[in-house]
Design an enzyme around this catalytic site. Structure first.
Site, PDB file in Angstrom:
ATOM      1  N   HIS A 380       1.099   2.935   8.511  1.00 50.33           N
ATOM      2  CA  HIS A 380       1.175   2.897   7.051  1.00 50.33           C
ATOM      3  C   HIS A 380       2.513   2.450   6.480  1.00 50.33           C
ATOM      4  O   HIS A 380       2.602   2.107   5.300  1.00 50.33           O
ATOM      5  CB  HIS A 380       0.851   4.292   6.501  1.00 50.33           C
ATOM      6  CG  HIS A 380       0.101   4.283   5.210  1.00 50.33           C
ATOM      7  ND1 HIS A 380       0.320   3.364   4.212  1.00 50.33           N
ATOM      8  CD2 HIS A 380      -0.877   5.085   4.740  1.00 50.33           C
ATOM      9  CE1 HIS A 380      -0.483   3.616   3.183  1.00 50.33           C
ATOM     10  NE2 HIS A 380      -1.214   4.651   3.481  1.00 50.33           N
ATOM     11  N   TYR A 494      -2.817  15.346  -5.343  1.00 44.88           N
ATOM     12  CA  TYR A 494      -2.309  13.976  -5.230  1.00 44.88           C
ATOM     13  C   TYR A 494      -3.469  12.999  -5.261  1.00 44.88           C
ATOM     14  O   TYR A 494      -4.450  13.154  -4.542  1.00 44.88           O
ATOM     15  CB  TYR A 494      -1.556  13.841  -3.897  1.00 44.88           C
ATOM     16  CG  TYR A 494      -1.008  12.464  -3.570  1.00 44.88           C
ATOM     17  CD1 TYR A 494       0.329  12.165  -3.775  1.00 44.88           C
ATOM     18  CD2 TYR A 494      -1.820  11.474  -3.032  1.00 44.88           C
ATOM     19  CE1 TYR A 494       0.851  10.916  -3.452  1.00 44.88           C
ATOM     20  CE2 TYR A 494      -1.314  10.219  -2.716  1.00 44.88           C
ATOM     21  CZ  TYR A 494       0.014   9.951  -2.924  1.00 44.88           C
ATOM     22  OH  TYR A 494       0.514   8.715  -2.608  1.00 44.88           O
ATOM     23  N   SER A 496      -3.650   8.740  -5.087  1.00 49.06           N
ATOM     24  CA  SER A 496      -2.866   7.520  -4.950  1.00 49.06           C
ATOM     25  C   SER A 496      -3.352   6.452  -5.916  1.00 49.06           C
ATOM     26  O   SER A 496      -4.555   6.285  -6.127  1.00 49.06           O
ATOM     27  CB  SER A 496      -2.971   7.006  -3.518  1.00 49.06           C
ATOM     28  OG  SER A 496      -2.224   5.825  -3.349  1.00 49.06           O
TER      29      SER A 496
END
Length: 666
Positions: A380, A494, A496
């Site tokens: 990533h 969270y 993204s």
């Protein structure tokens, strides 16, 4: 991106398919696309990622932390934020702005974000490497492992060649594809000066995206080093690494001129790998499992492997493994295969599994199971979901519409030309012990990993359209309600959001736990006799949906607060300053301790996938909402947050929200 989605298998498209079983000739075979606009046509004119004002960042931070703090904590946070805004924050913000002005070629988040990824010492699998599983090719003549792997390799190389010579279509988000994804649009773009091309595209409601990450898709490896890793790349590589049962092979796929070998040749070379591997045992010392360990552990072992044991090992690792275009992992019959009634074993195997037949440091790894099920697992640090998903979609589409080999294809006869090389490393007792220890640690972690999944048909894209609500906001609201039902609290969440609309943009965080979502959860969970009526609850859902939409737009336009505060912290560290008190508050700790980590990708090519929790007692929620259903795959660790209980409550949350929407509609 940290994320994935879930889709139930659907019938494959019925478009005409051209199988190229004869030898392709000419340059048509070398390139997947021949774009009228150069790949990087818009790159120069992309706007720079804006740095939010300090006022707005402080305001957004307070709004985000309020739902997860008690009254005393919030009051204390307000005081600290005021001091930060009037003092140290202003100084750091000014320095960040000046640094940004001095580096107009990139974005303010690029350097600190790379540092964050490469400095983290946590293992890559579960913590960073996400998984995307492709839908199946149901046609028998294209379904076998060897055939599907060959077609995916050929299409991958055609994608890469197109990218290298600027023939890959630029990545553009079309707000109205019927008007802008047209030959006329491209014709207008061709005469637009490159310095202003992006702004001309805006007139057509077309939004070019940053493509700087694409160049690292292939030929890239993350090299473990003490305290901070290194990304290395060789774009001129002509081979791939193939792994089977822990054994490693280097396979040439491009000729000396950089042209893709013929499909029947690549088929023959992959067939040779299977043949060679069937004649030997599974690797006794599977080096790939070393890439599952903590980065410092792996760095120490790699140093020993390439420097202390033999010169040959160093050459094999650096020239064959590190420089390979990508990794192809061919799983054996002993590994899990796809089962629609129980997808979890396959997902766990593709996500991390035993780690013996993986090299997690490669930028991209193609995984193909013994039954032909295919997936992508990617490192990533070098890039996010936009680049990988584009690659994923393109190769999936081409293998359906233009497969280059089938079960009827006759492999070329191979000469003894060293195009397929078994990589045999020198092993000593220390290396053997390190591999055994890495394998044991990975097994212990995988033993604690739980995965639970849910499909729900009453909430889907079509029903959300009927009810006039944002599909993503409904999914995120459901997660908040499910968590409240399961654990009776609200926590850092969270989601993204890509900032690829800007040059060298990465991601921004969207914070879905808000005061309106909290108010809705509290209201709908009241006893029936004191609960607001369906119209009041519906009005609360609308408020959640509107705010969610606004927060998403702000994040996509670089107007969140997470990356700004992260960059200010990085600036303080870089200057050896004492961290401002804000970064020591309970509010900052809680909002960045993402117990619920969520992400989704919309793609017709995706079947399923997953990622690990980002904290030990967290939940990794990969989700999807499609025309027929919505769903989620939830990862968790045993004896930590109960993922099964959360998923059970998620089904209840979906039902409650669906009933509310349905009642208000009537």
């Amino acid at each position: 991106m940290r994320g994935i989605l879930l889709q139930s298998p659907k019938k494959l498209c019925t478009q005409a398919v051209r199988s190229v079983t004869s030898t392709p000739q000419g340059t048509d075979y070398q390139y997947m696309q021949r774009s009228k606009l150069p790949t990087m046509y818009f790159q120069r004119s992309l706007p720079r990622l804006p740095i939010p004002t300090l006022d707005k960042t402080c305001e957004r931070f307070l709004s985000a932390v309020q739902p997860i703090l008690n009254a005393d904590e919030f009051a204390a946070t307000q005081k600290v934020i005021k001091e930060f805004h009037q003092g140290e924050g202003m100084d750091l913000h000014a320095k960040l702005k000046q640094n940004d002005l001095n580096n107009k070629h990139t974005s303010y988040i690029s350097e600190p974000w790379f540092d964050m990824y490469l400095s983290d010492r946590a293992p890559l699998p579960l913590n960073y490497n996400p998984l995307l599983i492709m839908k199946h090719d149901t046609r028998p003549e294209y379904r076998s492992q060897l055939v599907r792997a060959t077609n995916l390799v050929v299409s991958s190389l055609r994608f890469w060649n197109s990218l290298k010579v600027d023939l890959l279509e630029p990545e553009i988000f079309h707000l109205n594809a019927k008007k802008s994804d047209t030959p006329q649009f491209r014709q207008w773009m061709r005469i637009a000066p490159t310095a202003f091309a992006t702004y001309v595209a805006y007139v057509f409601k077309a939004f070019p995206l940053d493509m700087s990450q694409y160049n690292r898709l292939f030929g890239t490896s993350r090299i473990p080093q003490m305290d901070k890793d290194l990304l290395v790349q060789n774009i001129d590589s002509k081979h791939i690494i193939v792994m089977r049962r822990g054994n490693l092979y280097a396979v040439d796929v491009l000729n000396q001129n950089g042209q893709i070998e013929q499909p029947s040749v690549i088929l023959a070379r992959l067939q040779a790998v299977l043949s060679l591997d069937n004649k030997r045992n599974a690797a006794e010392v599977p080096l790939g499992v070393l890439t599952t360990g903590s980065r410092n552990d792996w760095a120490r072992t790699r140093q020993h492997l390439v420097k202390n044991i033999s010169e040959k090992n160093g050459k094999l690792i650096e020239n064959e493994v590190d420089k390979a275009l990508f990794c192809l992992c061919l799983d054996s019959e002993e590994d899990p295969i796809y089962n629609d009634d129980n997808q979890i074993p396959l997902i766990k195997n593709f996500l991390a599994g035993e780690g013996k037949n993986r090299w997690f440091d490669k930028s991209v790894s193609l995984l193909v199971g013994a039954d032909g099920t295919a997936a992508v697992n990617f490192e990533h640090s070098w890039g996010d979901g936009v680049a990988v998903l584009r690659y994923f979609n393109e190769i999936y589409k081409e293998t359906l519409q233009r497969p280059f080999v089938s079960s009827a294809t006759i492999p070329e006869s191979l000469n003894n030309d060293h195009s397929v090389r078994s990589l045999n490393f020198d092993i000593d007792d220390k290396l053997r012990a390190d591999v055994a220890l890495a394998s044991s640690k990975n097994s212990d972690v995988m033993e604690t990993l739980n995965m639970d999944m849910l499909r729900y048909s009453h909430i889907n894209k079509l029903s959300c359209k009927k009810y006039g609500v944002s599909p993503d906001s409904i999914m995120q609201l459901s997660f908040q309600l499910a968590y409240k039902l399961a654990f009776n609290s609200y926590v850092g969440t969270y989601e993204s959001c890509s900032t690829a609309a800007f040059r060298h943009g990465r991601t921004e965080t969207m914070r879905p736990c808000t005061i309106p979502t909290k108010n809705f959860c509290e209201a709908i969970l009241k006893p029936t006799n004191s609960r607001p009526d369906s119209n009041e609850l519906r009005a609360m859902i609308d408020k959640c949906s509107t705010l969610h939409g606004n927060l998403t737009k702000e994040a996509a336009m670089g107007q969140g607060f997470d990356r700004h505060l992260f960059a200010l912290k990085h600036e303080a560290v870089k200057q050896n300053k004492t961290l401002p008190e804000l970064y020591n508050t309970e509010a900052y700790r809680k909002i960045n301790y993402n117990i619920i980590s969520t992400s989704t990708l919309s793609s017709d090519a995706l079947l399923a996938g997953s990622f690990g929790p980002v904290v030990q007692d967290g939940l990794g929620v990969g989700y999807s909402i499609q025309n027929a259903e919505c769903g989620a795959i939830v990862s968790s660790y045993k004896n930590q947050r109960n993922g099964k209980h959360f998923v059970d409550c998620l089904g209840q949350a979906f039902s409650e929200i669906h009933k509310t929407l349905d009642a208000s509609k009537k």
